[in-house]
Design an enzyme around this catalytic site. Structure first.
Site, PDB file in Angstrom:
ATOM      1  N   SER A 105      20.708  -2.286  34.400  1.00  0.00           N
ATOM      2  CA  SER A 105      20.698  -2.384  35.859  1.00  0.00           C
ATOM      3  C   SER A 105      20.803  -3.817  36.351  1.00  0.00           C
ATOM      4  O   SER A 105      21.053  -4.042  37.537  1.00  0.00           O
ATOM      5  CB  SER A 105      19.408  -1.766  36.404  1.00  0.00           C
ATOM      6  OG  SER A 105      18.284  -2.547  36.007  1.00  0.00           O
ATOM      7  N   CYS A 140      -5.624  -3.452   2.028  1.00  0.00           N
ATOM      8  CA  CYS A 140      -5.375  -3.494   3.475  1.00  0.00           C
ATOM      9  C   CYS A 140      -6.638  -3.658   4.313  1.00  0.00           C
ATOM     10  O   CYS A 140      -7.157  -4.764   4.462  1.00  0.00           O
ATOM     11  CB  CYS A 140      -4.603  -2.254   3.899  1.00  0.00           C
ATOM     12  SG  CYS A 140      -3.816  -2.424   5.524  1.00  0.00           S
ATOM     13  N   LYS A 199      -9.330   3.032  -2.664  1.00  0.00           N
ATOM     14  CA  LYS A 199      -9.666   2.268  -1.463  1.00  0.00           C
ATOM     15  C   LYS A 199     -11.063   2.641  -0.996  1.00  0.00           C
ATOM     16  O   LYS A 199     -11.440   3.816  -0.999  1.00  0.00           O
ATOM     17  CB  LYS A 199      -8.633   2.553  -0.375  1.00  0.00           C
ATOM     18  CG  LYS A 199      -8.705   1.648   0.841  1.00  0.00           C
ATOM     19  CD  LYS A 199      -7.529   1.905   1.769  1.00  0.00           C
ATOM     20  CE  LYS A 199      -7.527   0.988   2.978  1.00  0.00           C
ATOM     21  NZ  LYS A 199      -6.369   1.228   3.866  1.00  0.00           N
ATOM     22  N   GLU A 221       0.834  -1.199   0.000  1.00  0.00           N
ATOM     23  CA  GLU A 221       0.000   0.000   0.000  1.00  0.00           C
ATOM     24  C   GLU A 221       0.876   1.259   0.000  1.00  0.00           C
ATOM     25  O   GLU A 221       1.869   1.335   0.730  1.00  0.00           O
ATOM     26  CB  GLU A 221      -0.891  -0.012   1.242  1.00  0.00           C
ATOM     27  CG  GLU A 221      -1.883   1.123   1.349  1.00  0.00           C
ATOM     28  CD  GLU A 221      -2.799   0.985   2.553  1.00  0.00           C
ATOM     29  OE1 GLU A 221      -3.788   1.725   2.626  1.00  0.00           O
ATOM     30  OE2 GLU A 221      -2.518   0.128   3.427  1.00  0.00           O
TER      31      GLU A 221
END
Length: 675
Positions: free
Chosen positions: A464, A272, A209, A140
């Protein structure tokens, strides 16, 4: 031959000197059609015979045209014809099998990198051609990049996209292969997210789309409008640069919701989000006879999302039949999201090609050979599907004089430059990572993409010895292993980036993940009088396993200097709770230590490369999980204040699971590389 309602019949007058022949088929394995009866002269029952060659057709015996639109006389001079009528669903000219070679891809496109994006698109087309494919699908918005955000409001973004498309038409990229590319298009004053079909230097169709992704991390409705007129075609005036580059000076192209009617197949696109909608376009497309569905996507990674995608694709094609081609973006695209690729091809619910979900390749093309007649067989075996299809309204179509199948005498399809027949692609089990691997490889790929684009020379992590910082260190270790794995498999782009970022010499090899980590990853244990020996030893051990350049230091003198400054200002001395101090005193003294670690971390990130005789700077990594971020369980401007936070979207529970897996497989290679 004419295929009607699942029975292939040969017109007695359509082939010279051949008697009437009738084949009937039942559904075989994977939907393959199997001949079970044939009445013919000169052929015993069950014997095989070559289907008629279309080249043997004569002018006096044309193929039947009943129910088809009247041909446009101009079609002899144009690669496509915009038909005023809907394409017929019941009549398709086809040989006895239609093996076609199809290709889809993962592309690592960068926002607004028009030159680089065009280069990667061209490379994917060339790879698809080398694999013998006649149809290539891309992600896309692959021309401008998906993550342009508010730059989509700038008309320059659209103009430069058209200029890149004109370059594709000007060269040989679209000659002999149907290309499906993604870009923004302004039609009648409205901007749409579109698929553009190209073939032989012409624009066949612009398909906008129809459903926007506008939740979660997506804001498509901010930039684009959805096409709200299904089954409608209009004319779109092409820009001058495209008209000049197109064959014959093409001035306009069809724009809207339609299908492409090729000589031997019917295909259409969705984009999509349309795959995820309750009424996906591929449902109506399937009922209208579309055999190949393409989906150019920009889908980001989140845990188990690939399972959902594959379930939707396999379920759609299992229920309605068809070939589904899925393409996706790959990489971080400059923002917080990682697009995880995994391009795939599915036929009738079965996966036949799958790319890598996590990888560092900028261009990855996967191809498969499928028989479109398996789609017909699959559909005609389901009575309810036939009944719904017979009542479905037709869709407008663009007729294209182009065949996907390159038939040979054995019924195969060309598989490459040598013209050898490629066998049909066999079903594959889906390659799915466990959640712990997704947590390792997703952020690792994102980190590498971010690092190589940023211009930095590595990362610095305050280590740490706790669970969060240790998980972050393990992810960087996985990143270094991915880089070395891809280099070992011959990726020149990854090797070039690794040499530049790691500052390797010309003759130095990049073949050891720990050595790479030592060059680009610095860990710093910043202890105090309140730190334990166990945390110091754990940080040293983990740094050694990953291979980082490790620094151990004490920050007590800096903290004491700040407390002394406060004493001179106020005349009072704050104490910890264990020494009789109030909660306010105790909290302030703890925060001094946390914030000093942030200041020291950025100091080391700026000057450690210089101290080691190297150039550049380091990006500081944070290590606060999403539960801490959501609850505010952190000190403001402590070492959680970093350039980027690889575990900022990972829950505490998922981080624990990843840490256990990383401890068990600290040197394992679980990377799915491209085939």
């Amino acid at each position: 031959p004419v295929v009607t309602a699942g029975v292939a019949e040969m017109d007695p007058g359509s082939v010279r000197g051949r008697p009437a022949q009738v084949w009937r088929f039942r559904k075989g394995p994977r939907g393959r059609r199997q001949a079970i009866d044939r009445a013919s002269q000169g052929h015993p029952k069950g014997a095989s015979a070559r289907p008629p060659d279309p080249s043997e057709q004569t002018a006096s015996s044309p193929l039947p045209t009943e129910g088809r639109p009247d041909p446009d006389p101009s079609s002899q001079h144009s690669p496509f014809t915009l038909s005023a009528k809907a394409c017929p669903r019941s009549v398709v000219e086809t040989p006895m099998s239609r093996p076609v070679r199809l290709a889809t891809c993962n592309l690592n496109q960068w926002a607004l990198d028009f030159e680089g994006n065009l280069k990667r698109i061209r490379e994917s087309i060339q790879q698809a051609k080398a694999l013998g494919a006649k149809y290539r699908v891309g992600p896309e918005l692959e021309i401008p990049g998906y993550g342009c955000e508010d730059h989509f409001f700038e008309l320059d973004t659209v103009l430069h996209s058209w200029e890149c498309l004109a370059e594709l038409l000007r060269g040989d990229d679209t000659v002999g292969i149907l290309c499906d590319v993604g870009m923004p298009v302004v039609h009648n004053g409205v901007q749409y997210n579109c698929r553009v079909f190209l073939l032989n230097r012409r624009v066949l169709l612009i398909r906008p789309k129809m459903a926007m992704a506008n939740d979660g991390n997506y804001r498509e409705a901010r930039y684009f409008s959805a096409w709200k007129r299904p089954c409608t075609l209009e004319e779109h005036a092409l820009p001058a640069c495209v008209a000049a580059a197109a064959e014959g000076g093409q001035a306009d192209a069809p724009f809207g919701d339609a299908v492409l009617q090729l000589s031997d197949a019917r295909l259409a696109a969705e984009t999509c989000e349309e795959l995820f909608t309750p009424r996906s376009p591929h449902i109506d497309m399937a009922l209208a006879g579309v055999e190949i569905f393409s989906n150019g996507s920009g889908s980001h990674h989140q845990l188990r999302k690939l399972n959902q995608r594959l379930d939707l694709i396999r379920g759609a094609t299992s229920k309605a039949g068809g070939v589904y081609m899925y393409a996706n973006q790959r990489g971080c695209d400059g923002g917080r999201l990682y697009f995880d690729g995994c391009a795939c091809i599915v036929i009738n619910g079965e996966l036949v090609a799958q790319g890598a979900q996590f990888g560092l390749l900028d261009v990855e093309v996967v191809a498969a050979t499928v028989d479109l007649d398996e789609v017909l067989s699959h559909r005609n075996a389901v009575s309810s599907l036939r009944e719904q299809a017979s009542a479905a309204p037709p869709m407008p179509c663009v007729r294209v004089a182009f065949a996907l199948a390159a038939h040979n005498m054995h019924g195969g399809v060309g598989g490459g430059a040598d013209g050898a027949a490629a066998p049909l692609s066999a079903p594959l089990p889906p390659r799915l990572h466990c959640p712990e691997e997704e947590i390792a490889f997703g952020p690792a790929c994102w980190l590498w993409d971010y690092l190589r684009r940023s211009g930095a020379s590595g990362f610095l992590l305050p280590l740490s010895g706790g669970a969060d910082s240790s998980s972050t260190a393990a992810i960087v270790g996985a990143m270094c292993q991915l880089v070395v794995e891809h280099i070992a498999h011959g990726s020149e782009t990854v090797l070039e980036d690794a040499r530049r970022v790691g500052q390797y010499g010309v003759d130095e090899r990049v073949d050891d993940a720990q050595e790479l980590a030592n060059r680009i990853f610095v860990t710093a244990y910043m202890g105090s009088v309140n730190s334990s020996r166990e945390t110091r030893e754990r940080s040293q051990q983990l740094a050694a396993e990953v291979g980082s350049y490790h620094i151990g230091l004490q920050i007590d003198s800096v903290c004491d200097a700040l407390v002394a400054l406060f004493q001179r200002i106020t005349g009072k001395t704050p104490r910890f709770r264990v020494d009789g101090g109030t909660p306010a005193e105790n909290l302030a003294l703890q925060n001094i230590q946390a914030r000093i670690r942030m200041v020291v971390a950025f100091l080391l990130a700026q000057l450690t490369p210089w101290a080691r005789g190297r150039s550049g700077f380091l990006l500081v990594l944070g290590s606060a999980n999403v539960d801490e971020c959501l609850r505010g369980y952190m000190t403001k401007y402590d070492c959680s204040s970093a350039d980027i936070n690889p575990i900022g979207g990972i829950s505490k529970q998922a981080r624990h699971a990843h840490a256990r897996a990383a401890a068990a497989h600290s040197r394992a290679r679980h990377v799915y590389l491209a085939p």
